[in-house]
Design a protein around this motif. Structure first.
Motif, mmCIF file in Angstrom:
data_model
loop_
_atom_site.group_PDB
_atom_site.id
_atom_site.type_symbol
_atom_site.label_atom_id
_atom_site.label_comp_id
_atom_site.label_asym_id
_atom_site.label_seq_id
_atom_site.Cartn_x
_atom_site.Cartn_y
_atom_site.Cartn_z
ATOM 1 N N PHE A 89 -58.357 18.559 11.651
ATOM 2 C CA PHE A 89 -58.360 19.967 11.252
ATOM 3 C C PHE A 89 -59.228 20.769 12.218
ATOM 4 C CE2 PHE A 89 -57.994 17.949 6.879
ATOM 5 C CZ PHE A 89 -56.637 18.165 6.780
ATOM 6 N N TYR A 116 -52.559 21.207 11.113
ATOM 7 C CA TYR A 116 -52.728 21.915 9.850
ATOM 8 C C TYR A 116 -52.684 20.933 8.684
ATOM 9 C CZ TYR A 116 -51.158 24.512 5.766
ATOM 10 O OH TYR A 116 -51.026 24.986 4.502
ATOM 11 N N SER A 117 -51.931 19.862 8.873
ATOM 12 C CA SER A 117 -51.681 18.935 7.771
ATOM 13 C C SER A 117 -51.641 17.501 8.303
ATOM 14 C CB SER A 117 -50.332 19.287 7.148
ATOM 15 O OG SER A 117 -49.873 18.250 6.308
ATOM 16 N N PRO A 118 -52.049 16.514 7.480
ATOM 17 C CA PRO A 118 -51.880 15.126 7.921
ATOM 18 C C PRO A 118 -50.417 14.797 8.220
ATOM 19 C CG PRO A 118 -52.593 15.237 5.599
ATOM 20 C CD PRO A 118 -52.724 16.607 6.168
ATOM 21 N N LEU A 119 -49.502 15.491 7.534
ATOM 22 C CA LEU A 119 -48.079 15.257 7.800
ATOM 23 C C LEU A 119 -47.710 15.646 9.232
ATOM 24 C CD1 LEU A 119 -46.506 16.560 4.486
ATOM 25 C CD2 LEU A 119 -46.522 14.186 5.295
ATOM 26 N N ASP A 120 -48.422 16.640 9.774
ATOM 27 C CA ASP A 120 -48.189 17.021 11.173
ATOM 28 C C ASP A 120 -48.590 15.872 12.096
ATOM 29 O OD1 ASP A 120 -47.353 19.490 10.317
ATOM 30 O OD2 ASP A 120 -49.250 20.505 10.760
ATOM 31 N N LYS A 123 -45.988 13.340 12.060
ATOM 32 C CA LYS A 123 -44.844 13.789 12.860
ATOM 33 C C LYS A 123 -45.101 13.562 14.354
ATOM 34 C CE LYS A 123 -41.209 16.942 12.585
ATOM 35 N NZ LYS A 123 -40.569 17.855 11.646
ATOM 36 N N THR A 143 -58.283 17.005 -0.808
ATOM 37 C CA THR A 143 -57.523 16.662 0.390
ATOM 38 C C THR A 143 -57.071 15.205 0.392
ATOM 39 O OG1 THR A 143 -59.266 18.005 1.376
ATOM 40 C CG2 THR A 143 -57.563 17.239 2.844
ATOM 41 N N PRO A 145 -55.488 13.292 -1.744
ATOM 42 C CA PRO A 145 -54.101 12.958 -2.083
ATOM 43 C C PRO A 145 -53.130 13.248 -0.944
ATOM 44 C CG PRO A 145 -54.978 14.621 -3.623
ATOM 45 C CD PRO A 145 -56.075 14.252 -2.700
ATOM 46 N N SER A 146 -53.411 14.279 -0.174
ATOM 47 C CA SER A 146 -52.533 14.614 0.959
ATOM 48 C C SER A 146 -52.556 13.481 1.985
ATOM 49 C CB SER A 146 -52.970 15.913 1.623
ATOM 50 O OG SER A 146 -53.110 16.922 0.668
ATOM 51 N N MET A 149 -50.746 10.456 0.439
ATOM 52 C CA MET A 149 -49.292 10.603 0.436
ATOM 53 C C MET A 149 -48.714 10.486 1.849
ATOM 54 S SD MET A 149 -48.546 13.474 -2.423
ATOM 55 C CE MET A 149 -48.630 13.067 -4.163
ATOM 56 N N THR A 150 -49.488 10.931 2.828
ATOM 57 C CA THR A 150 -49.032 10.795 4.217
ATOM 58 C C THR A 150 -48.982 9.320 4.616
ATOM 59 O OG1 THR A 150 -50.002 12.948 4.719
ATOM 60 C CG2 THR A 150 -49.483 11.538 6.596
ATOM 61 N N GLN A 153 -46.026 7.775 3.057
ATOM 62 C CA GLN A 153 -44.823 8.167 3.803
ATOM 63 C C GLN A 153 -44.703 7.340 5.090
ATOM 64 O OE1 GLN A 153 -42.811 10.899 2.636
ATOM 65 N NE2 GLN A 153 -41.308 10.117 4.097
ATOM 66 N N LYS A 156 -43.530 3.982 4.217
ATOM 67 C CA LYS A 156 -42.111 4.025 3.862
ATOM 68 C C LYS A 156 -41.234 4.130 5.115
ATOM 69 C CE LYS A 156 -38.944 6.930 1.221
ATOM 70 N NZ LYS A 156 -38.753 8.369 1.047
ATOM 71 N N MET B 35 -46.750 16.314 -5.291
ATOM 72 C CA MET B 35 -47.770 16.259 -6.338
ATOM 73 C C MET B 35 -47.257 16.778 -7.672
ATOM 74 S SD MET B 35 -51.367 17.133 -4.572
ATOM 75 C CE MET B 35 -51.557 16.762 -2.839
ATOM 76 N N HIS B 50 -52.254 23.574 0.219
ATOM 77 C CA HIS B 50 -53.468 23.088 0.877
ATOM 78 C C HIS B 50 -53.064 21.985 1.842
ATOM 79 C CE1 HIS B 50 -57.572 21.773 1.376
ATOM 80 N NE2 HIS B 50 -57.231 20.562 0.994
ATOM 81 N N VAL B 51 -53.411 22.121 3.083
ATOM 82 C CA VAL B 51 -53.069 21.182 4.171
ATOM 83 C C VAL B 51 -51.638 20.640 4.086
ATOM 84 C CG1 VAL B 51 -55.490 20.572 4.601
ATOM 85 C CG2 VAL B 51 -54.149 19.081 3.143
ATOM 86 N N GLY B 52 -50.711 21.562 3.847
ATOM 87 C CA GLY B 52 -49.298 21.180 3.901
ATOM 88 C C GLY B 52 -48.741 20.614 2.611
ATOM 89 N N PHE B 53 -49.540 20.601 1.556
ATOM 90 C CA PHE B 53 -49.084 20.099 0.256
ATOM 91 C C PHE B 53 -49.252 21.188 -0.796
ATOM 92 C CE2 PHE B 53 -49.741 16.338 2.637
ATOM 93 C CZ PHE B 53 -48.955 15.337 2.061
ATOM 94 N N GLU B 82 -52.867 28.906 10.978
ATOM 95 C CA GLU B 82 -52.809 27.445 10.877
ATOM 96 C C GLU B 82 -51.478 27.022 10.281
ATOM 97 O OE1 GLU B 82 -55.953 25.938 8.529
ATOM 98 O OE2 GLU B 82 -57.466 26.126 10.085
ATOM 99 N N THR B 85 -48.537 26.843 12.504
ATOM 100 C CA THR B 85 -48.474 25.757 13.474
ATOM 101 C C THR B 85 -47.923 24.470 12.871
ATOM 102 O OG1 THR B 85 -50.662 24.920 12.927
ATOM 103 C CG2 THR B 85 -50.554 26.620 14.629
ATOM 104 N N LEU B 87 -45.964 21.350 11.626
ATOM 105 C CA LEU B 87 -44.777 20.737 12.236
ATOM 106 C C LEU B 87 -43.837 20.145 11.188
ATOM 107 C CD1 LEU B 87 -46.722 18.618 14.860
ATOM 108 C CD2 LEU B 87 -45.617 20.801 15.291
ATOM 109 N N VAL B 88 -44.306 20.121 9.949
ATOM 110 C CA VAL B 88 -43.569 19.382 8.911
ATOM 111 C C VAL B 88 -42.143 19.920 8.745
ATOM 112 C CG1 VAL B 88 -43.574 18.658 6.507
ATOM 113 C CG2 VAL B 88 -45.725 18.975 7.721
#
Ligand code: SF4
Lengths: 370, 88
Positions: A89, A116-120, A123, A143, A145-146, A149-150, A153, A156, B35, B50-53, B82, B85, B87-88
């Protein structure tokens, strides 16, 4: 009460402030646990609305601020390994390690990317199968759980070049540490909002039960915070101690089942985790379960893992414990600014030092330090 | 990183992987809605992101008020930047 005009519902704010002042007959120390609340308190000058005998103590709930030097150094050492794309971040880029920060590492050629996100980050891993992509995970149960979940994923999708450098922390052991700290005599808590959307309000019940202190879980709007302070004060005056929920529109007793499930599936508590300024706190950190070892950057890479003492000049520890106010630190606003932070409380906009620096109510500072 | 921004769900993109498209002040991006329980949120609902979720469901008035506060404390633009940006 000069800042009350900034509130949209100024009349309600004024009533709450009057009522708080009427009820408060002895000095009270109330801690807002969450950095988001600290931010709101400074921006809206909430302290200026409160009677002088209430002191707001800005708690340890800014996860960036409590990352210890050693973990920043470990991050940098991973980022500098050949073939690694290190993702994190934006807030983490300037957090000082013992010698340098991630931004400098990037300037020196490390491939450090803000996400921005762990999913990024996941990716990026999928797009760069020949590279190792590491995500620096940090934050409380908001944060976690995000991140969990990443990782689920990634498992998976069978992504093998993705891993997480886990620095997740949990709020309850931190609260316990605050309550057990001998130099800190608190009268009550404004409890975290977003964390509580995940964990619910039940985990705070030990605070009134074992310590006899009130808690009001609060939303982030200025009126929310003011109302929560009112709820805490009212409990104290009425001789009650319980967990009240001001943020009922998002927070339940039990929390978010799916988010908690993901956390419990992927993480388990560490025996100890080091907090900047606060030292080592038992069971306060999370690590990946062995089932997910393939995604654990601490196992995938060699990290120095050294414990490094906080810089001498920095008083983040005292500030996180509410023993000192930011302006009482000698380097506040001079050697230490958001551009050139010495301690991490100056880095994140939710850190007490940065919040004071950005929105510092100078009148209050002058008044209180006189 | 701790502040959440409100957005409106405009499309369920991939139900199996819990991906929905949200609109935050005109910017549209995918977020993860894993969630929530099946069917708990749908097109037209407002959520805190929050952070993409997406973390919690809120109502429209709350979404507006949260936006207003984020703008006032100067966290809205960085938040949306943010968010752009992602990518999801
Ligand atoms: S002003 Fe800087 S050095 Fe002083 S306590 Fe705050 S972050 Fe640490």
């Amino acid at each position: 009460m000069k800042f009350v005009d900034e509130y949209r519902q100024g009349d309600i704010a004024r009533k709450l402030a009057d009522e708080i002042a009427r009820l408060t007959t002895r000095p009270l120390k109330i801690m807002e646990v969450c950095g988001g609340h600290t931010h709101a308190i400074f921006k809206y000058g909430i302290e200026d609305l409160l009677p002088d005998n209430i002191t707001m103590i800005h708690g340890p709930g800014c996860p960036v601020c409590v990352i210890p030097l050693g973990r920043v150094d470990d991050s940098i050492s991973i980022a500098l390994q050949p073939g690694v794309i290190f993702t994190t971040f934006g807030d983490m880029m300037r957090v000082p390690g013992s010698k340098t920060n991630l931004l400098d590492a990037k300037a020196r050629g490390a491939d450090v990317r803000m996400v921005y996100s762990p999913l990024d980050a996941l990716k990026i891993a999928k797009q760069n199968p020949e590279r190792q992509v590491v995500f620096l995970a940090l934050g409380f149960e908001t944060t976690a759980p995000s991140t969990a979940m990443t990782i689920l994923q990634a498992a998976k999708d069978k992504v093998e070049n993705f891993s997480v450098f886990c620095n997740h922390i949990t709020i309850v052991p931190a609260l316990k540490a605050m309550l057990d700290s001998p130099d800190l005599q608190l009268d009550g808590f404004v409890g975290p909002g977003h964390v509580s959307t995940v964990i619910g309000t039940r985990p705070y019940e030990f605070v009134p039960r074992e310590y006899g202190k009130p808690v009001a879980v609060s939303g982030f709007e200025p009126l929310d915070v003011l109302q929560s302070i009112y709820m805490v004060v009212r409990q104290i005056v009425e001789g009650r101690a319980e967990v009240e929920n001001q943020y009922g529109r998002c927070v339940t007793l039990e929390g978010n089942g799916r988010a908690l499930e993901a956390i419990f599936e992927v993480f388990e508590p560490r025996d100890y985790f080091e907090w900047r300024g606060l030292g080592s706190i038992a069971h306060s950190g999370m690590k990946l379960k062995s089932k997910y070892a393939a995604f654990d950057a601490e196992l995938k890479f060699r990290v120095p893992g050294l414990r490094i003492a906080d810089p001498k000049a920095c008083q983040c520890g005292e500030i996180l414990k509410g023993v000192k106010k930011p302006w009482e630190c000698k380097v506040f606003g001079t050697a230490c600014t958001p551009e050139t932070p010495i301690g991490s409380c100056m880095v994140s906009s939710e850190g007490a030092c940065a919040a004071y620096y950005n929105f510092g109510r100078l009148s209050k500072i002058a008044g209180r330090s006189a | 990183m701790c502040l959440a921004i409100p957005g409106k769900i405009v499309e369920i993109v991939d139900a199996e992987n819990h991906i929905a498209k949200v609109d935050v002040g005109g910017v549209r991006r995918n977020v993860n809605v894993g969630m929530f329980d099946e069917g708990e949120v749908g097109v037209g609902d407002y959520v805190l992101i929050h952070v993409g979720f997406a973390m919690s469901k809120i109502d429209e008035a709350e979404a507006e008020e949260t936006l207003r506060v984020l703008k006032e404390i100067g966290e809205y633009d960085p938040g949306v930047e943010e968010f752009k940006t992602t990518l999801v």
